[in-house]
Design an enzyme around this catalytic site. Structure first.
Site, PDB file in Angstrom:
ATOM      1  N   CYS A   4     -34.635 -23.130   5.984  1.00  0.00           N
ATOM      2  CA  CYS A   4     -33.532 -22.391   6.156  1.00  0.00           C
ATOM      3  C   CYS A   4     -32.346 -22.574   5.071  1.00  0.00           C
ATOM      4  O   CYS A   4     -32.613 -22.310   3.867  1.00  0.00           O
ATOM      5  CB  CYS A   4     -32.738 -22.529   7.442  1.00  0.00           C
ATOM      6  SG  CYS A   4     -31.846 -21.263   8.063  1.00  0.00           S
TER       7      CYS A   4
ATOM      8  N   GLU B 169     -39.109 -27.000  13.027  1.00  0.00           N
ATOM      9  CA  GLU B 169     -38.594 -28.055  13.935  1.00  0.00           C
ATOM     10  C   GLU B 169     -38.016 -27.890  15.332  1.00  0.00           C
ATOM     11  O   GLU B 169     -38.000 -28.884  16.017  1.00  0.00           O
ATOM     12  CB  GLU B 169     -37.453 -29.075  13.168  1.00  0.00           C
ATOM     13  CG  GLU B 169     -36.084 -28.446  13.251  1.00  0.00           C
ATOM     14  CD  GLU B 169     -35.815 -27.337  12.195  1.00  0.00           C
ATOM     15  OE1 GLU B 169     -37.004 -26.881  11.689  1.00  0.00           O
ATOM     16  OE2 GLU B 169     -34.841 -27.058  11.769  1.00  0.00           O
TER      17      GLU B 169
ATOM     18  N   HIS C  75     -37.495 -22.068  11.471  1.00  0.00           N
ATOM     19  CA  HIS C  75     -37.241 -23.197  11.693  1.00  0.00           C
ATOM     20  C   HIS C  75     -38.426 -23.917  12.612  1.00  0.00           C
ATOM     21  O   HIS C  75     -38.349 -24.007  13.837  1.00  0.00           O
ATOM     22  CB  HIS C  75     -35.981 -23.367  12.849  1.00  0.00           C
ATOM     23  CG  HIS C  75     -34.777 -23.272  11.876  1.00  0.00           C
ATOM     24  ND1 HIS C  75     -34.005 -24.391  11.381  1.00  0.00           N
ATOM     25  CD2 HIS C  75     -34.082 -22.172  11.677  1.00  0.00           C
ATOM     26  CE1 HIS C  75     -32.888 -23.758  10.688  1.00  0.00           C
ATOM     27  NE2 HIS C  75     -32.981 -22.517  11.085  1.00  0.00           N
TER      28      HIS C  75
END
Lengths: 226, 91
Positions: free
Chosen positions: A87, A199, A197
Site C-alpha cells: 500500500c 497482512e 494488504h
C-alpha cells in the site's frame, strides 16, 4: 529468516505487519526508524507497511521516499535482500525509483476499503512460491491512490520479464489501474510492491488466510505453514 | 523584469514552479472538475487538467544558479517525472 519493518511518521499498518510476520515466522521482526542509516546485517526481508506517511503531502510516499532509511534499503536491495512494500509502502518504493511506474488517484476519486480478488500472475517469485500460477486469492484493499500507471514501453518489458506479479481478478479492479495491475516487482525479483494488504488476511480471525502465502514465501517457511 | 529583490539587504529570487500531468496520463480529478463546471452551466469546456503550483523564494541573486537549483529540486522531489512535467519561471 529475519525480517525488519520500517516505521515512518504517518505509517499506521506497521502493527498489523509486525503481527503477521511474527505469527508466520515465529520470530518478531526488528523495527527500523526512518532516520536510521543502516539496516541490521542479518535481515533477509525488509517490509515497508501501509499508512499515510507524511500525511500523503505532495504525492503519496514522496517525502518518505527521500528519508535516510531509504538509501539503506536501496543498498540492501542492491545486495539481494528482499523488500516488500504494501500500500503506502508500494507508493514509497515507486517514489524512491525502486520500482517502475507511479500510483495515481483512484479513477473513482474515492477511497476504497473492501475485499478484492487477486490473480497470481507470476508464482515463480520469492514472494509467491506458495501459490499456483493463475490462482485467484482474496485480499483486502484500503487506499485512495492505487491507480497504477507506467509508460507502454516499460510495461511491455515488465510483462515479458514476468514482473507483473498480481492483477485484480474477476472485475474487482478497485482503482482503475492500468491492466488491472495490483503488484509489480523489480527486474532482479527481490523487490515487490502491492496495493492490497495480505497482512490482513492471514488467520481465521481475519476470515481467511489467503494472504499468508506471500509471507510464507518471502520468509521461506512455506512447508512449516502449509 | 526584476530578478532579485532586496529584502533588508538580502537578495531574494522569487520563482514559480508549475507541475502538470503529462499528455496521455489520465487525470480523474481534472475530469471531475470538468464535469462540475458543466453542471454549473459553463458550456464548451473541452478539457480540464489539474496541476500544482509552488512559489519559492531563494536566497541570492544568481539567476543561473537559481534555475539550476530549481531544476534539481523538480527532478528530485517537486515533480514525479514518470507522470508529470514541470516548468520554472523566475520573476
Amino acid at each position: 529468516m529475519k525480517s525488519a519493518v520500517v516505521q515512518l511518521p504517518g505509517l499506521n499498518r506497521d502493527r498489523d505487519m509486525i503481527a503477521a510476520l511474527t505469527k508466520i515466522s515465529g520470530k518478531a521482526p526488528v523495527t527500523v526508524w526512518q532516520t536510521e542509516a543502516e539496516i541490521p546485517d542479518d535481515v533477509d526481508l525488509i517490509v515497508i507497511p501501509g499508512g499515510f506517511s507524511y500525511g500523503d503531502y505532495l504525492r503519496c510516499g514522496a517525502i518518505a521516499a527521500r528519508m535516510p532509511v531509504m538509501q539503506a534499503i536501496k543498498d540492501k536491495a542492491d545486495k539481494g535482500v528482499k523488500v516488500l512494500g504494501v500500500c503506502n509502502g508500494f507508493q514509497i518504493l515507486v517514489e524512491a525509483g525502486m520500482l517502475p511506474g507511479a500510483l495515481m488517484r483512484n479513477s473513482s476519486l474515492k477511497f476504497v476499503c473492501k475485499e478484492v480478488k487477486l490473480e497470481v500472475v507470476n508464482a515463480e517469485t520469492d514472494f509467491t512460491r506458495a501459490y499456483e500460477k493463475g490462482q485467484v486469492i482474496r485480499c483486502p484493499v484500503a487506499h485512495h491512490d492505487g491507480n497504477y500507471f507506467v509508460d507502454p514501453e516499460t510495461l511491455a518489458g515488465m510483462e515479458d520479464r514476468g514482473e507483473i506479479v498480481f492483477r485484480y481478478a474477476e472485475g474487482t479492479n478497485p482503482n482503475g489501474s492500468l491492466g488491472d495491475i495490483a503488484g509489480v516487482m523489480n527486474r532482479r525479483g527481490n523487490v515487490l510492491g502491492m496495493m492490497p494488504h495480505p497482512e490482513n488476511l492471514i488467520e481465521a480471525a481475519h476470515g481467511g488466510s489467503d494472504g499468508r502465502g506471500i509471507f510464507a514465501s518471502a520468509l521461506d517457511v512455506i512447508a512449516a505453514t502449509a | 523584469m526584476v530578478l532579485a529583490q532586496q529584502f533588508g539587504g538580502r537578495s531574494v529570487i522569487k520563482a514559480r514552479v508549475t507541475v502538470t500531468l503529462k499528455n496521455g496520463v489520465l487525470d480523474p480529478q481534472g475530469k471531475a472538475i470538468e464535469g462540475a463546471l458543466g453542471s454549473l452551466g459553463f458550456s464548451g469546456v473541452g478539457q480540464v487538467r489539474q496541476g500544482k503550483v509552488f512559489d519559492l523564494e531563494l536566497d541570492g541573486a544568481d539567476k543561473a544558479k537559481a534555475e539550476a537549483d530549481l531544476k534539481a529540486m523538480c527532478e528530485k522531489l517537486l515533480a514525479n517525472t514518470v507522470i508529470e512535467n514541470y516548468t520554472i519561471a523566475l520573476d
